[in-house]
Scaffold this motif. Structure first.
Motif, PDB file in Angstrom:
ATOM      1  N   VAL A 121       0.811  -1.229   0.000  1.00  0.00           N
ATOM      2  CA  VAL A 121       0.000   0.000   0.000  1.00  0.00           C
ATOM      3  C   VAL A 121       0.837   1.270   0.000  1.00  0.00           C
ATOM      4  O   VAL A 121       0.309   2.359  -0.211  1.00  0.00           O
ATOM      5  CB  VAL A 121      -0.980   0.043   1.196  1.00  0.00           C
ATOM      6  CG1 VAL A 121      -2.040  -1.044   1.064  1.00  0.00           C
ATOM      7  CG2 VAL A 121      -0.239  -0.077   2.534  1.00  0.00           C
ATOM      8  N   GLY A 122       2.155   1.139   0.279  1.00  0.00           N
ATOM      9  CA  GLY A 122       2.947   2.364   0.294  1.00  0.00           C
ATOM     10  C   GLY A 122       4.361   2.141   0.782  1.00  0.00           C
ATOM     11  O   GLY A 122       4.823   1.014   0.925  1.00  0.00           O
ATOM     12  N   LEU A 123       5.040   3.272   1.017  1.00  0.00           N
ATOM     13  CA  LEU A 123       6.429   3.265   1.472  1.00  0.00           C
ATOM     14  C   LEU A 123       6.503   3.857   2.878  1.00  0.00           C
ATOM     15  O   LEU A 123       5.707   4.709   3.251  1.00  0.00           O
ATOM     16  CB  LEU A 123       7.302   4.099   0.531  1.00  0.00           C
ATOM     17  CG  LEU A 123       7.269   3.725  -0.963  1.00  0.00           C
ATOM     18  CD1 LEU A 123       8.219   4.640  -1.744  1.00  0.00           C
ATOM     19  CD2 LEU A 123       7.619   2.261  -1.173  1.00  0.00           C
ATOM     20  N   MET A 124       7.490   3.381   3.636  1.00  0.00           N
ATOM     21  CA  MET A 124       7.692   3.850   5.006  1.00  0.00           C
ATOM     22  C   MET A 124       9.159   4.224   5.191  1.00  0.00           C
ATOM     23  O   MET A 124      10.037   3.619   4.578  1.00  0.00           O
ATOM     24  CB  MET A 124       7.319   2.710   5.962  1.00  0.00           C
ATOM     25  CG  MET A 124       7.513   2.990   7.431  1.00  0.00           C
ATOM     26  SD  MET A 124       9.184   2.655   8.055  1.00  0.00           S
ATOM     27  CE  MET A 124       8.802   2.164   9.744  1.00  0.00           C
ATOM     28  N   THR A 125       9.410   5.231   6.013  1.00  0.00           N
ATOM     29  CA  THR A 125      10.797   5.545   6.328  1.00  0.00           C
ATOM     30  C   THR A 125      10.963   6.046   7.758  1.00  0.00           C
ATOM     31  O   THR A 125      10.025   6.599   8.342  1.00  0.00           O
ATOM     32  CB  THR A 125      11.386   6.601   5.355  1.00  0.00           C
ATOM     33  OG1 THR A 125      12.798   6.705   5.576  1.00  0.00           O
ATOM     34  CG2 THR A 125      10.787   7.980   5.562  1.00  0.00           C
ATOM     35  N   VAL A 126      12.138   5.780   8.306  1.00  0.00           N
ATOM     36  CA  VAL A 126      12.605   6.407   9.544  1.00  0.00           C
ATOM     37  C   VAL A 126      13.894   7.137   9.145  1.00  0.00           C
ATOM     38  O   VAL A 126      14.945   6.522   9.067  1.00  0.00           O
ATOM     39  CB  VAL A 126      12.932   5.373  10.642  1.00  0.00           C
ATOM     40  CG1 VAL A 126      13.360   6.075  11.933  1.00  0.00           C
ATOM     41  CG2 VAL A 126      11.754   4.448  10.891  1.00  0.00           C
ATOM     42  N   PRO A 127      13.804   8.441   8.857  1.00  0.00           N
ATOM     43  CA  PRO A 127      14.996   9.134   8.359  1.00  0.00           C
ATOM     44  C   PRO A 127      16.047   9.308   9.456  1.00  0.00           C
ATOM     45  O   PRO A 127      15.736   9.108  10.633  1.00  0.00           O
ATOM     46  CB  PRO A 127      14.454  10.494   7.892  1.00  0.00           C
ATOM     47  CG  PRO A 127      13.165  10.681   8.590  1.00  0.00           C
ATOM     48  CD  PRO A 127      12.634   9.324   8.922  1.00  0.00           C
ATOM     49  N   PRO A 128      17.264   9.667   9.081  1.00  0.00           N
ATOM     50  CA  PRO A 128      18.306   9.896  10.087  1.00  0.00           C
ATOM     51  C   PRO A 128      17.832  10.885  11.147  1.00  0.00           C
ATOM     52  O   PRO A 128      17.106  11.832  10.832  1.00  0.00           O
ATOM     53  CB  PRO A 128      19.446  10.510   9.260  1.00  0.00           C
ATOM     54  CG  PRO A 128      19.214  10.073   7.856  1.00  0.00           C
ATOM     55  CD  PRO A 128      17.740   9.920   7.702  1.00  0.00           C
ATOM     56  N   ALA A 129      18.257  10.646  12.399  1.00  0.00           N
ATOM     57  CA  ALA A 129      17.856  11.539  13.489  1.00  0.00           C
ATOM     58  C   ALA A 129      18.460  12.928  13.270  1.00  0.00           C
ATOM     59  O   ALA A 129      19.624  13.053  12.917  1.00  0.00           O
ATOM     60  CB  ALA A 129      18.321  10.960  14.815  1.00  0.00           C
ATOM     61  N   VAL A 130      17.626  13.943  13.471  1.00  0.00           N
ATOM     62  CA  VAL A 130      18.106  15.327  13.308  1.00  0.00           C
ATOM     63  C   VAL A 130      17.591  16.176  14.473  1.00  0.00           C
ATOM     64  O   VAL A 130      16.598  15.841  15.111  1.00  0.00           O
ATOM     65  CB  VAL A 130      17.608  15.941  11.971  1.00  0.00           C
ATOM     66  CG1 VAL A 130      18.343  15.331  10.795  1.00  0.00           C
ATOM     67  CG2 VAL A 130      16.105  15.769  11.802  1.00  0.00           C
ATOM     68  N   ASP A 131      18.258  17.277  14.748  1.00  0.00           N
ATOM     69  CA  ASP A 131      17.839  18.140  15.856  1.00  0.00           C
ATOM     70  C   ASP A 131      16.714  19.088  15.438  1.00  0.00           C
ATOM     71  O   ASP A 131      15.929  19.536  16.258  1.00  0.00           O
ATOM     72  CB  ASP A 131      19.041  18.944  16.397  1.00  0.00           C
ATOM     73  CG  ASP A 131      19.877  19.555  15.276  1.00  0.00           C
ATOM     74  OD1 ASP A 131      19.405  19.564  14.110  1.00  0.00           O
ATOM     75  OD2 ASP A 131      20.991  20.027  15.559  1.00  0.00           O
ATOM     76  N   ASP A 132      16.629  19.351  14.128  1.00  0.00           N
ATOM     77  CA  ASP A 132      15.652  20.322  13.640  1.00  0.00           C
ATOM     78  C   ASP A 132      14.769  19.618  12.606  1.00  0.00           C
ATOM     79  O   ASP A 132      15.282  19.075  11.626  1.00  0.00           O
ATOM     80  CB  ASP A 132      16.452  21.489  13.003  1.00  0.00           C
ATOM     81  CG  ASP A 132      15.557  22.452  12.244  1.00  0.00           C
ATOM     82  OD1 ASP A 132      14.320  22.295  12.262  1.00  0.00           O
ATOM     83  OD2 ASP A 132      16.125  23.360  11.606  1.00  0.00           O
ATOM     84  N   PRO A 133      13.445  19.620  12.822  1.00  0.00           N
ATOM     85  CA  PRO A 133      12.551  18.890  11.898  1.00  0.00           C
ATOM     86  C   PRO A 133      12.712  19.326  10.440  1.00  0.00           C
ATOM     87  O   PRO A 133      12.504  18.516   9.534  1.00  0.00           O
ATOM     88  CB  PRO A 133      11.149  19.189  12.420  1.00  0.00           C
ATOM     89  CG  PRO A 133      11.288  20.224  13.480  1.00  0.00           C
ATOM     90  CD  PRO A 133      12.702  20.227  13.940  1.00  0.00           C
ATOM     91  N   GLU A 134      13.083  20.578  10.226  1.00  0.00           N
ATOM     92  CA  GLU A 134      13.275  21.040   8.836  1.00  0.00           C
ATOM     93  C   GLU A 134      14.334  20.207   8.116  1.00  0.00           C
ATOM     94  O   GLU A 134      14.287  20.050   6.903  1.00  0.00           O
ATOM     95  CB  GLU A 134      13.669  22.522   8.803  1.00  0.00           C
ATOM     96  CG  GLU A 134      12.490  23.472   8.973  1.00  0.00           C
ATOM     97  CD  GLU A 134      11.388  23.249   7.929  1.00  0.00           C
ATOM     98  OE1 GLU A 134      11.683  22.942   6.761  1.00  0.00           O
ATOM     99  OE2 GLU A 134      10.205  23.367   8.316  1.00  0.00           O
ATOM    100  N   LYS A 135      15.288  19.677   8.893  1.00  0.00           N
ATOM    101  CA  LYS A 135      16.346  18.874   8.264  1.00  0.00           C
ATOM    102  C   LYS A 135      15.825  17.513   7.797  1.00  0.00           C
ATOM    103  O   LYS A 135      16.470  16.835   7.003  1.00  0.00           O
ATOM    104  CB  LYS A 135      17.514  18.685   9.226  1.00  0.00           C
ATOM    105  CG  LYS A 135      18.248  19.982   9.519  1.00  0.00           C
ATOM    106  CD  LYS A 135      19.496  19.717  10.349  1.00  0.00           C
ATOM    107  CE  LYS A 135      20.132  21.039  10.801  1.00  0.00           C
ATOM    108  NZ  LYS A 135      20.865  20.882  12.078  1.00  0.00           N
TER     109      LYS A 135
END
Ligand SMILES: *Cc1c(COP(=O)(O)O)cnc(C)c1O
Length: 226
Positions: free
Chosen positions: A157-171
């Motif tokens: 049904v779709g794609l999932m991700t856990v992106p690299p941890a960052v201090d600022d959500p904009e990153k």
């Protein structure tokens, strides 16, 4: 109102604002309350506040809670899935977010046939190619796409991700945007329906929604620190 109910209300308000900013409807985005490490009692507070979708990343922990909570809950399996857990996970979870290799997808397809199920699954993408995380690289996904789509028992049904941890959500925004682009690209392949994007957690769900998330997985912002 319980603290959990207050947090949920705050999150739903922020989700609605993020939807409004990006011209989306509120009901396009499902909030999954991630209940790992929290007791069935705490989960019940969320359920009393109207929460239906809940996420766990370990089978054993989920099996301890499922019998204690209402049967209308929709359980989402979001953690790394070992082969020897597939047979128990598929019947108990509404969706699996973490199919992280072709081999696992093929195995889950066989098990689903044995059990007479057509499970809804996400493919987990490790597009930063972090060594500590599992998942398809973008190149693998493109290469294996036709084989994956041919699996007759899995509804991808779709794609999932856990992106690299960052201090600022904009990153995190570029990772969310690139997952959406990858989804859009794959959805152009003949016969593909790929409606969902599972992305965004406590620290970055608003940005994820702005970039097209349909499922956000939120734990600590609801239940507190683990
Ligand atoms: C724990 C977990 C979450 C929730 O993380 P929070 O930062 O507590 O919101 C989301 N997704 C996955 C895969 C997790 O393991």
């Amino acid at each position: 109102m319980s603290e959990v109910a207050q947090q949920l209300q705050e999150i739903r308000t922020r989700m609605a604002a993020a939807c409004a900013r990006s011209g989306r409807e509120v009901d396009e985005v499902t909030l999954i309350a991630v209940t790992k490490t929290f007791s069935a009692e705490r989960v019940r507070e969320a359920v009393e506040a109207g929460q239906v979708d809940v996420g766990e990343n370990r089978l054993q922990e989920a099996e301890g809670k499922i019998p204690l909570l209402p049967s209308f809950l929709r359980w989402h399996y979001i953690g790394q899935l070992q082969r020897n857990k597939v047979r128990k996970v598929l019947p108990q979870f509404a969706m699996v977010h973490s199919i992280d290799s072709l081999r696992l997808a093929q195995y889950a397809n066989e098990v689903a046939r044995d059990l007479g199920l057509f499970p809804q699954v996400f493919l987990q993408v490790n597009h930063a190619e972090e060594e500590t995380k599992t998942g398809f690289s973008e190149a693998e996904l493109r290469e294996q796409w036709t084989t994956l789509m041919a699996l007759d028992r899995l509804e991808i049904v779709g794609l999932m991700t856990v992106p690299p941890a960052v201090d600022d959500p904009e990153k995190a925004r570029p990772w969310f945007a690139s997952l959406r682009q990858l989804r859009d690209e794959l959805a152009l392949v003949d016969g593909t329906r790929l409606p969902y994007l599972s992305m965004g957690m406590s620290g970055d769900y608003e940005v994820a929604i702005e970039e097209g998330a349909t499922h956000v997985r939120i734990g600590s912002a609801i239940f507190g620190r683990r």
